[in-house]
Design a protein around this motif. Structure first.
Motif, PDB file in Angstrom:
ATOM      1  N   THR A  71       3.279  -8.312   2.643  1.00 29.11           N
ATOM      2  CA  THR A  71       3.033  -8.099   1.210  1.00 29.11           C
ATOM      3  C   THR A  71       1.865  -8.992   0.798  1.00 29.11           C
ATOM      4  OG1 THR A  71       4.685  -9.787   0.661  1.00 29.11           O
ATOM      5  CG2 THR A  71       5.450  -7.508   0.722  1.00 29.11           C
ATOM      6  N   PRO A  72       0.631  -8.570   1.054  1.00 31.25           N
ATOM      7  CA  PRO A  72      -0.530  -9.437   0.806  1.00 31.25           C
ATOM      8  C   PRO A  72      -0.659  -9.927  -0.627  1.00 31.25           C
ATOM      9  CG  PRO A  72      -1.142  -7.550   2.152  1.00 31.25           C
ATOM     10  CD  PRO A  72       0.243  -7.293   1.670  1.00 31.25           C
ATOM     11  N   SER A  73      -0.245  -9.122  -1.596  1.00 30.25           N
ATOM     12  CA  SER A  73      -0.374  -9.571  -2.987  1.00 30.25           C
ATOM     13  C   SER A  73       0.554 -10.732  -3.294  1.00 30.25           C
ATOM     14  CB  SER A  73      -0.076  -8.402  -3.937  1.00 30.25           C
ATOM     15  OG  SER A  73       1.275  -7.978  -3.793  1.00 30.25           O
ATOM     16  N   GLN A  74       1.685 -10.782  -2.647  1.00 24.36           N
ATOM     17  CA  GLN A  74       2.698 -11.806  -2.893  1.00 24.36           C
ATOM     18  C   GLN A  74       2.594 -12.952  -1.908  1.00 24.36           C
ATOM     19  OE1 GLN A  74       6.840 -10.591  -4.104  1.00 24.36           O
ATOM     20  NE2 GLN A  74       7.327 -11.307  -2.046  1.00 24.36           N
ATOM     21  N   GLU A  75       2.184 -12.649  -0.672  1.00 24.64           N
ATOM     22  CA  GLU A  75       2.117 -13.634   0.403  1.00 24.64           C
ATOM     23  C   GLU A  75       0.762 -13.552   1.100  1.00 24.64           C
ATOM     24  OE1 GLU A  75       6.887 -13.235   1.540  1.00 24.64           O
ATOM     25  OE2 GLU A  75       5.355 -12.397   2.850  1.00 24.64           O
ATOM     26  N   PRO A  76      -0.315 -13.924   0.428  1.00 26.66           N
ATOM     27  CA  PRO A  76      -1.651 -13.755   1.022  1.00 26.66           C
ATOM     28  C   PRO A  76      -1.840 -14.544   2.304  1.00 26.66           C
ATOM     29  CG  PRO A  76      -1.744 -15.082  -0.993  1.00 26.66           C
ATOM     30  CD  PRO A  76      -0.383 -14.496  -0.928  1.00 26.66           C
ATOM     31  N   MET A  77      -1.370 -15.785   2.347  1.00 24.44           N
ATOM     32  CA  MET A  77      -1.536 -16.598   3.553  1.00 24.44           C
ATOM     33  C   MET A  77      -0.650 -16.084   4.684  1.00 24.44           C
ATOM     34  SD  MET A  77      -0.776 -20.664   4.104  1.00 24.44           S
ATOM     35  CE  MET A  77       0.999 -20.406   3.946  1.00 24.44           C
ATOM     36  N   GLU A  78       0.618 -15.863   4.384  1.00 21.92           N
ATOM     37  CA  GLU A  78       1.550 -15.417   5.405  1.00 21.92           C
ATOM     38  C   GLU A  78       1.143 -14.067   6.000  1.00 21.92           C
ATOM     39  OE1 GLU A  78       4.139 -17.614   2.279  1.00 21.92           O
ATOM     40  OE2 GLU A  78       2.266 -16.463   2.369  1.00 21.92           O
ATOM     41  N   ARG A  85       9.499   2.166  -5.473  1.00 23.07           N
ATOM     42  CA  ARG A  85      10.242   2.948  -6.462  1.00 23.07           C
ATOM     43  C   ARG A  85      11.710   2.534  -6.450  1.00 23.07           C
ATOM     44  NH1 ARG A  85      11.859   8.555  -6.447  1.00 23.07           N
ATOM     45  NH2 ARG A  85      10.787   8.852  -4.463  1.00 23.07           N
ATOM     46  N   GLY A  86      12.210   2.091  -7.599  1.00 25.08           N
ATOM     47  CA  GLY A  86      13.592   1.641  -7.708  1.00 25.08           C
ATOM     48  C   GLY A  86      13.822   0.225  -7.225  1.00 25.08           C
ATOM     49  N   VAL A  87      12.740  -0.510  -6.942  1.00 23.20           N
ATOM     50  CA  VAL A  87      12.853  -1.852  -6.367  1.00 23.20           C
ATOM     51  C   VAL A  87      12.417  -2.899  -7.381  1.00 23.20           C
ATOM     52  CG1 VAL A  87      11.944  -3.410  -4.592  1.00 23.20           C
ATOM     53  CG2 VAL A  87      12.586  -1.053  -3.995  1.00 23.20           C
ATOM     54  N   ARG A  88      13.258  -3.887  -7.585  1.00 24.30           N
ATOM     55  CA  ARG A  88      12.934  -4.998  -8.486  1.00 24.30           C
ATOM     56  C   ARG A  88      12.131  -6.078  -7.768  1.00 24.30           C
ATOM     57  NH1 ARG A  88      11.577  -7.775 -12.905  1.00 24.30           N
ATOM     58  NH2 ARG A  88      12.331  -9.932 -12.823  1.00 24.30           N
ATOM     59  N   LEU A  89      12.501  -6.374  -6.507  1.00 27.76           N
ATOM     60  CA  LEU A  89      11.942  -7.528  -5.816  1.00 27.76           C
ATOM     61  C   LEU A  89      12.010  -7.311  -4.316  1.00 27.76           C
ATOM     62  CD1 LEU A  89      10.986 -10.527  -6.397  1.00 27.76           C
ATOM     63  CD2 LEU A  89      13.378 -11.189  -5.995  1.00 27.76           C
ATOM     64  N   ILE A  90      10.948  -7.746  -3.616  1.00 29.78           N
ATOM     65  CA  ILE A  90      10.931  -7.779  -2.152  1.00 29.78           C
ATOM     66  C   ILE A  90      10.789  -9.239  -1.741  1.00 29.78           C
ATOM     67  CG2 ILE A  90       9.727  -7.084  -0.042  1.00 29.78           C
ATOM     68  CD1 ILE A  90       8.740  -4.606  -1.584  1.00 29.78           C
ATOM     69  N   ALA A  91      11.735  -9.737  -0.963  1.00 27.16           N
ATOM     70  CA  ALA A  91      11.735 -11.139  -0.534  1.00 27.16           C
ATOM     71  C   ALA A  91      11.790 -11.196   0.987  1.00 27.16           C
ATOM     72  CB  ALA A  91      12.911 -11.873  -1.178  1.00 27.16           C
ATOM     73  N   GLY A  92      12.118 -12.374   1.517  1.00 28.14           N
ATOM     74  CA  GLY A  92      12.170 -12.563   2.956  1.00 28.14           C
ATOM     75  C   GLY A  92      10.816 -12.939   3.514  1.00 28.14           C
ATOM     76  N   GLU A  93      10.499 -12.379   4.666  1.00 25.27           N
ATOM     77  CA  GLU A  93       9.210 -12.615   5.307  1.00 25.27           C
ATOM     78  C   GLU A  93       8.859 -11.392   6.134  1.00 25.27           C
ATOM     79  OE1 GLU A  93       9.556 -15.817   8.368  1.00 25.27           O
ATOM     80  OE2 GLU A  93      11.649 -15.771   7.733  1.00 25.27           O
ATOM     81  N   ALA A  94       7.773 -11.457   6.867  1.00 24.67           N
ATOM     82  CA  ALA A  94       7.212 -10.256   7.478  1.00 24.67           C
ATOM     83  C   ALA A  94       8.106  -9.627   8.546  1.00 24.67           C
ATOM     84  CB  ALA A  94       5.839 -10.573   8.080  1.00 24.67           C
ATOM     85  N   ARG A  95       9.047 -10.363   9.101  1.00 28.82           N
ATOM     86  CA  ARG A  95       9.944  -9.785  10.104  1.00 28.82           C
ATOM     87  C   ARG A  95      11.317  -9.430   9.544  1.00 28.82           C
ATOM     88  NH1 ARG A  95       8.717  -7.590  14.793  1.00 28.82           N
ATOM     89  NH2 ARG A  95      10.410  -8.611  15.919  1.00 28.82           N
ATOM     90  N   VAL A  96      11.661  -9.957   8.374  1.00 28.38           N
ATOM     91  CA  VAL A  96      12.949  -9.650   7.744  1.00 28.38           C
ATOM     92  C   VAL A  96      12.734  -9.548   6.247  1.00 28.38           C
ATOM     93  CG1 VAL A  96      15.331 -10.383   7.349  1.00 28.38           C
ATOM     94  CG2 VAL A  96      14.217 -10.929   9.527  1.00 28.38           C
ATOM     95  N   ARG A  97      12.945  -8.373   5.700  1.00 24.17           N
ATOM     96  CA  ARG A  97      12.755  -8.170   4.262  1.00 24.17           C
ATOM     97  C   ARG A  97      14.086  -7.949   3.560  1.00 24.17           C
ATOM     98  NH1 ARG A  97       8.343 -10.500   2.490  1.00 24.17           N
ATOM     99  NH2 ARG A  97       6.515  -9.950   3.753  1.00 24.17           N
ATOM    100  N   HIS A  98      14.272  -8.683   2.452  1.00 22.69           N
ATOM    101  CA  HIS A  98      15.370  -8.450   1.512  1.00 22.69           C
ATOM    102  C   HIS A  98      14.818  -7.606   0.375  1.00 22.69           C
ATOM    103  CE1 HIS A  98      18.304 -11.634   2.897  1.00 22.69           C
ATOM    104  NE2 HIS A  98      17.187 -12.072   3.488  1.00 22.69           N
ATOM    105  N   ALA A 150       0.804  -1.216   0.000  1.00 28.27           N
ATOM    106  CA  ALA A 150       0.000   0.000   0.000  1.00 28.27           C
ATOM    107  C   ALA A 150       0.841   1.272   0.000  1.00 28.27           C
ATOM    108  CB  ALA A 150      -0.926   0.001   1.213  1.00 28.27           C
ATOM    109  N   VAL A 151       2.161   1.129  -0.069  1.00 28.23           N
ATOM    110  CA  VAL A 151       3.051   2.301  -0.012  1.00 28.23           C
ATOM    111  C   VAL A 151       3.869   2.343  -1.297  1.00 28.23           C
ATOM    112  CG1 VAL A 151       4.757   3.548   1.358  1.00 28.23           C
ATOM    113  CG2 VAL A 151       3.176   1.970   2.491  1.00 28.23           C
ATOM    114  N   PRO A 152       3.391   3.043  -2.326  1.00 30.08           N
ATOM    115  CA  PRO A 152       4.101   3.075  -3.612  1.00 30.08           C
ATOM    116  C   PRO A 152       5.541   3.539  -3.491  1.00 30.08           C
ATOM    117  CG  PRO A 152       1.901   4.005  -3.838  1.00 30.08           C
ATOM    118  CD  PRO A 152       2.122   3.801  -2.377  1.00 30.08           C
ATOM    119  N   GLU A 153       5.824   4.402  -2.549  1.00 27.21           N
ATOM    120  CA  GLU A 153       7.169   4.929  -2.376  1.00 27.21           C
ATOM    121  C   GLU A 153       8.185   3.819  -2.116  1.00 27.21           C
ATOM    122  OE1 GLU A 153       9.801   8.359  -2.019  1.00 27.21           O
ATOM    123  OE2 GLU A 153       7.879   7.936  -2.954  1.00 27.21           O
TER     124      GLU A 153
END
Length: 377
Positions: free
Chosen positions: A346-353, A267-280, A261-264
């Motif tokens: 990231t609900p769109s990528q990890e709906p269950m998690e 910006r400049g990001v290819r991929l967000i990985a990890g999980e809800a407590r640690v994001r790569h 929900a935060v477009p900012e």
């Protein structure tokens, strides 16, 4: 804390006569069973000791799970006797190279493009993605019979192939009764042959994720695990050393940050990985790390500590020895580690998690501290 999860199997190996250090002082008469109770944090056990009196009474020491405190990383650190800077399973999910720069790889499910994505055992062969020799292979070469008391799906999973590696006898076990019977089947045998078994139950972790750690449902599972452990104490022959530990603890989420929900933040990001407590966070080509770092740090504020890959490596987050270039490349250009009880979903990528109540991975003692519980001969 008195050691690391990655110290457990090196200590077992030394107790079996393999040259090396025994940092945890493990002793062996004939057989060893290491039972991993997924999600059994040391602080959770301490706070609920009245619900698990037998487990609590046999806590030998408190270990550090290692960063990130998540199942795929921790199981690999256990099996390989090394932190993730050495073995390269750097999170629940992380970026792997493709023609566009990065693609999401889920190391727990061994899938590509998310937990429910295509099976990646052929596109990312387990023994190529993780090349380090396991301590179970060392035990097998030293003459120990290897056994697994695990759900049957784990026998051929990508993570098992990558990190445990050694062939062994499967005792399929999904329920606690099946775990108990499998452990006893390993320990009850005649003769001098030595056996090592890795046993696993994920029921406590599942209850924590779905209902929250400390919930009535979670406490019910904790009591059942304690009863199983008490039964094993009564029934195991004295020739078997039983070690119980965990892969991480858990916190209950209180502040939810929806990254979608935060477009900012994109910006400049290819991929967000990890999980809800640690994001790569992996950059798109042509963008600068400092710019993305500033946007993430400014937007997340008190919800997360945001650092560059270089700072995390300088501070040895992933282990004391620097990773090789292949492993370092798997770590996000920017890392966001949740603080307090915040979760970065990231609900769109990890709906269950993203709907889970319990989470883990970050630096709090509730997530990092795990017990080493011993029933030794």
């Amino acid at each position: 804390m008195t050691g690391m999860l990655s110290d457990v199997l090196p200590s077992v190996c030394t107790a079996f006569g393999i040259p090396g250090h025994n940092p945890l002082g493990v002793s062996v008469e004939r057989d060893v069973v290491v039972l991993l109770v997924d999600g059994l944090g040391a602080e959770l056990l301490r706070r609920h000791a009245d619900e698990a009196p037998t487990l609590a009474a046999h806590v030998r020491s408190t270990l550090d799970a290692g960063f990130p405190a998540t199942t795929a990383t921790s199981l690999s650190s256990l099996a390989l006797g090394a932190p993730c800077a050495a073995h390269g399973i750097v999170g629940y999910s992380f970026g792997v190279p493709d023609e566009h720069g990065r693609r999401l790889f889920n190391s727990l499910r061994w899938t590509i493009d998310g937990a429910s994505g295509p099976d990646a055992r052929e596109s990312h062969p387990p023994r190529e993605l993780q090349r380090r020799r396991s301590r179970l292979e060392d035990l097998a070469d030293a003459g120990a019979e290897i056994h697994y008391v695990v759900p049957d799906y784990q026998e051929s999973s990508g993570l098992t192939r990558a990190s445990f590696r050694a062939a062994g006898v499967l005792h399929a076990a999904s329920t606690l009764d099946e775990v108990r019977e499998g452990v006893l089947a390993v320990a009850r045998h005649e003769g001098a042959a030595r056996r090592f078994a890795y046993a696993y139950t994920g029921l406590l972790d599942a209850a924590g994720h779905l209902h929250g750690p400390g919930s009535a449902e979670w406490l019910g599972v904790l009591r059942a695990v304690d009863a199983m452990f008490a039964d094993l104490l009564a029934d195991l022959p004295r020739t078997c050393t039983l070690l119980v530990t965990a892969d991480h603890g858990m916190i209950q989420a209180e502040s939810l940050v929806d990254l979608d929900a935060v477009p900012e933040l994109h910006r400049g990001v290819r991929l967000i990985a990890g999980e809800a407590r640690v994001r790569h966070v992996y950059l798109a080509r042509g963008h600068k790390v400092d710019d993305v770092l500033a946007r993430w740090a400014g937007t997340l504020g008190e919800h997360a500590r945001v650092v560059t890959r270089e700072q995390a490596l300088d501070e040895h987050w992933f282990g004391a020895t620097p990773p090789n270039p292949v492993i370092a490349h798997r770590i996000g250009h920017v890392l966001a580690v949740a603080e307090g009880r915040s979760v970065l979903v990231t609900p769109s990528q990890e709906p269950m998690e993203s709907r889970m109540l319990g989470h883990h991975g970050a630096w709090t003692v509730d997530e990092q501290a795990i017990p080493l519980i011993s029933a030794a001969p």
